[in-house]
Structures are given as C-alpha cells and as structure tokens.
Write an enzyme that holds these catalytic residues in place. Sequence first.
Site, PDB file in Angstrom:
ATOM      1  N   ASP A 142      61.009 -16.255  25.389  1.00  0.00           N
ATOM      2  CA  ASP A 142      62.278 -17.606  26.336  1.00  0.00           C
ATOM      3  C   ASP A 142      62.687 -16.433  26.917  1.00  0.00           C
ATOM      4  O   ASP A 142      63.569 -15.522  26.550  1.00  0.00           O
ATOM      5  CB  ASP A 142      62.310 -17.860  25.599  1.00  0.00           C
ATOM      6  CG  ASP A 142      63.410 -19.294  27.101  1.00  0.00           C
ATOM      7  OD1 ASP A 142      62.840 -20.188  27.586  1.00  0.00           O
ATOM      8  OD2 ASP A 142      64.462 -19.309  27.042  1.00  0.00           O
TER       9      ASP A 142
ATOM     10  N   GLU B  86      66.798 -15.967  30.088  1.00  0.00           N
ATOM     11  CA  GLU B  86      67.790 -16.305  30.842  1.00  0.00           C
ATOM     12  C   GLU B  86      67.947 -15.351  31.604  1.00  0.00           C
ATOM     13  O   GLU B  86      67.642 -14.088  31.853  1.00  0.00           O
ATOM     14  CB  GLU B  86      68.518 -16.563  30.235  1.00  0.00           C
ATOM     15  CG  GLU B  86      68.597 -17.655  29.437  1.00  0.00           C
ATOM     16  CD  GLU B  86      67.849 -19.574  29.581  1.00  0.00           C
ATOM     17  OE1 GLU B  86      68.306 -19.604  30.255  1.00  0.00           O
ATOM     18  OE2 GLU B  86      67.606 -19.899  28.950  1.00  0.00           O
TER      19      GLU B  86
ATOM     20  N   ASP C 238      65.906 -22.067  22.519  1.00  0.00           N
ATOM     21  CA  ASP C 238      64.388 -22.432  23.367  1.00  0.00           C
ATOM     22  C   ASP C 238      63.545 -21.637  22.935  1.00  0.00           C
ATOM     23  O   ASP C 238      62.330 -22.367  22.762  1.00  0.00           O
ATOM     24  CB  ASP C 238      64.692 -22.355  24.644  1.00  0.00           C
ATOM     25  CG  ASP C 238      65.833 -23.291  25.635  1.00  0.00           C
ATOM     26  OD1 ASP C 238      65.923 -24.058  25.200  1.00  0.00           O
ATOM     27  OD2 ASP C 238      65.637 -23.019  26.946  1.00  0.00           O
TER      28      ASP C 238
ATOM     29  N   HIS D 277      68.800 -23.746  27.259  1.00  0.00           N
ATOM     30  CA  HIS D 277      68.896 -22.859  27.324  1.00  0.00           C
ATOM     31  C   HIS D 277      69.869 -21.363  27.007  1.00  0.00           C
ATOM     32  O   HIS D 277      70.166 -20.788  28.053  1.00  0.00           O
ATOM     33  CB  HIS D 277      69.706 -23.505  29.297  1.00  0.00           C
ATOM     34  CG  HIS D 277      69.105 -24.545  29.736  1.00  0.00           C
ATOM     35  ND1 HIS D 277      68.096 -23.840  30.075  1.00  0.00           N
ATOM     36  CD2 HIS D 277      70.245 -25.964  29.517  1.00  0.00           C
ATOM     37  CE1 HIS D 277      67.553 -25.765  30.543  1.00  0.00           C
ATOM     38  NE2 HIS D 277      68.405 -26.283  30.524  1.00  0.00           N
TER      39      HIS D 277
END
Length: 215
Positions: A23, A25, A186, A181
Amino acid sequence: MSDNAQLTGLCDRFRGFYPVVIDVETAGFNAKTDALLEIAAITLKMDEQGWLMPDTTLHFHVEPFVGANLQPEALAFNGIDPNDPDRGAVSEYEALHEICKVVRKGIKASGCNRAIMVAHNANFDHSFMMAAAERASLKRNPFHPFATFDTAALAGLALGQTVLSKACQTAGMDFDSTQAHSALYDTERTAVLFCEIVNRWKRLGGWPLPAGEEV
C-alpha cells in the site's frame, strides 16, 4: 501439476508467483509527477497445511523526489506533512531497495519465480511503485511489470464488497477507520483480507483442485 497432497507451498498455489501486499500513500494521483510519501509491504507464507498468513512487514516514510508535485487535497486527505522531520523519511531508492531485497530472498526461499503485487485497487499502488523504481534506477525489480492480485476485485467476488473497510467487516475482521490511509495499517488489513479470501476458498473445497481438474 503436483499431487493434491503436495499443494501446500506458495509456489504451487499461485503458479510460481510470490504474493507481496503493498500500500502506498501519495501526494496525488499521477504516478509520474506526484510524490510517493509512504509505502508498506507485507510478504506472505503458507503453513504446512497450506493456510496463507502474513509474514514479514516493512514500512517506510518516503522523501518526495526532486520536482515532485504535492497536491494540497491529497495531503489533506492522508494527513501527511512531507516536511515533518519526525517522519524519518528515506529516499525512494532506499525504501524500494530494502523491500525488493526482502522480496527476492522470499522468492528464493519459497521456490517461486517472481513477485506479484497484492493491493486494494492495485493499479494505483502498482503504478506508483513502478514509477518510483524507474526513477531510482532500481536493478532487478522482482515484481511482475503489470500483473497484480487486486483485493477490491477479489472481495467483490467473494464478499460482495469492494471498499476495503466494508470488505474487512463483512469478512469478520476489525477495521479502525481512524487508522485508515496509513500505508502500514491499510497494508496490514489488505494482507489479512487477502489471506482470508484465499483460505476461505480452501475451506469451501475450492483448493486443491478436485482430481481430474488439475492442469
């Protein structure tokens, strides 16, 4: 194909692919121009009975590459301050080099041939990781250049839900929306969700394949 009794290895289950949950960001939606700010990766393993589970976790805050766009809306959404010195951010190269080093060891140890990314709405995470790998001139990228396992699609099929939080809850998993987030949180939830979907299919008798259906 191996005998059913032998189909308990990662390499047999996924046709030689080594699944790694990822994951990211970011500071926007464009992988070529917008900054990668955080990345987490979780490798997976199978026990002797063929049940899939999380293995090794890696997590890095990442320095924006030189000239990267930082979209204010994206930063407001994920709550990341790229200039916060307490983030302990590292370069794209350092983060990806460490992840790929662990992944390559896992590929070798499991007898797999190549890594495949597992992610929720995987095209997004895959595009950012591949763009960062290209910028960092990363050698021997172990990940497949386009194939992924997308848990949004898999959860839609198995659970009737495509949103990560709802898919987790439907599967009987906890999901803390206050931690959403964060790449680390996540990734952890996505890893457990993917394992649950794979293991549920096994519990239902879908794997190993019945005799006569093996290829």
